[in-house]
Design a protein around this motif. Structure first.
Motif, mmCIF file in Angstrom:
data_model
loop_
_atom_site.group_PDB
_atom_site.id
_atom_site.type_symbol
_atom_site.label_atom_id
_atom_site.label_comp_id
_atom_site.label_asym_id
_atom_site.label_seq_id
_atom_site.Cartn_x
_atom_site.Cartn_y
_atom_site.Cartn_z
ATOM 1 N N CYS A 110 0.811 -1.212 0.000
ATOM 2 C CA CYS A 110 0.000 0.000 0.000
ATOM 3 C C CYS A 110 0.845 1.263 0.000
ATOM 4 O O CYS A 110 0.317 2.334 0.242
ATOM 5 N N GLY A 111 2.098 1.180 -0.242
ATOM 6 C CA GLY A 111 2.945 2.358 -0.240
ATOM 7 C C GLY A 111 3.746 2.453 1.044
ATOM 8 O O GLY A 111 3.724 1.570 1.887
ATOM 9 N N SER A 112 4.453 3.548 1.183
ATOM 10 C CA SER A 112 5.280 3.742 2.364
ATOM 11 C C SER A 112 5.039 5.130 2.922
ATOM 12 O O SER A 112 4.550 6.024 2.234
ATOM 13 N N LEU A 113 5.391 5.301 4.175
ATOM 14 C CA LEU A 113 5.257 6.600 4.818
ATOM 15 C C LEU A 113 6.132 7.634 4.106
ATOM 16 O O LEU A 113 5.709 8.775 3.904
ATOM 17 N N ALA A 114 7.317 7.236 3.703
ATOM 18 C CA ALA A 114 8.204 8.156 2.979
ATOM 19 C C ALA A 114 7.556 8.599 1.672
ATOM 20 O O ALA A 114 7.597 9.785 1.322
#
Length: 118
Positions: A24-28
């Motif tokens: 689902c993606g990354s915080l960065a």
């Protein structure tokens, strides 16, 4: 440049996790997507999933406690995190159920021809 200094759990959070939120993606990536990459050092110890667990007021408070000083930046990042969670956890519509072959009646033979007239 910031990516090299970020904590692995933040950068690789979604890529290394398993389950329904994997990929689902990354915080960065979320921070960079809303032009807040300068906050990556403050976010280094965080994971996307840990932030997703917080409701918006708690998330805003947590961001302040880890050093995100400007309210507008906290709001922008919190909105992006909440939107990412919603997009990632939105269940796709399932396809219509297939009819099992056992439930399909076999073809019927044609009716017999009518008897000839007398």
């Amino acid at each position: 440049a910031f990516r090299a200094t970020t904590h692995d759990s933040m950068r690789d959070d979604a890529a290394s996790s398993s389950g329904p939120l994997a990929g689902c993606g990354s915080l960065a990536a979320i921070a960079e997507g809303v032009e807040l990459q300068h906050l990556l050092p403050q976010l280094a110890g965080e994971t996307l999933h840990s932030l997703w667990a917080l409701q918006r007021p708690a998330l805003l408070s947590h961001l302040r406690s880890i050093g995100v000083e400007r309210l507008t930046e906290r709001q922008k990042l919190a909105t992006a995190v909440v939107k990412a969670r919603a997009a990632c956890t939105a269940a796709p519509q399932p396809p219509p159920p297939a009819t099992p072959l056992a439930a399909v009646p076999p073809p019927q033979p044609p009716p017999p021809p009518p008897p000839p007239p007398p």
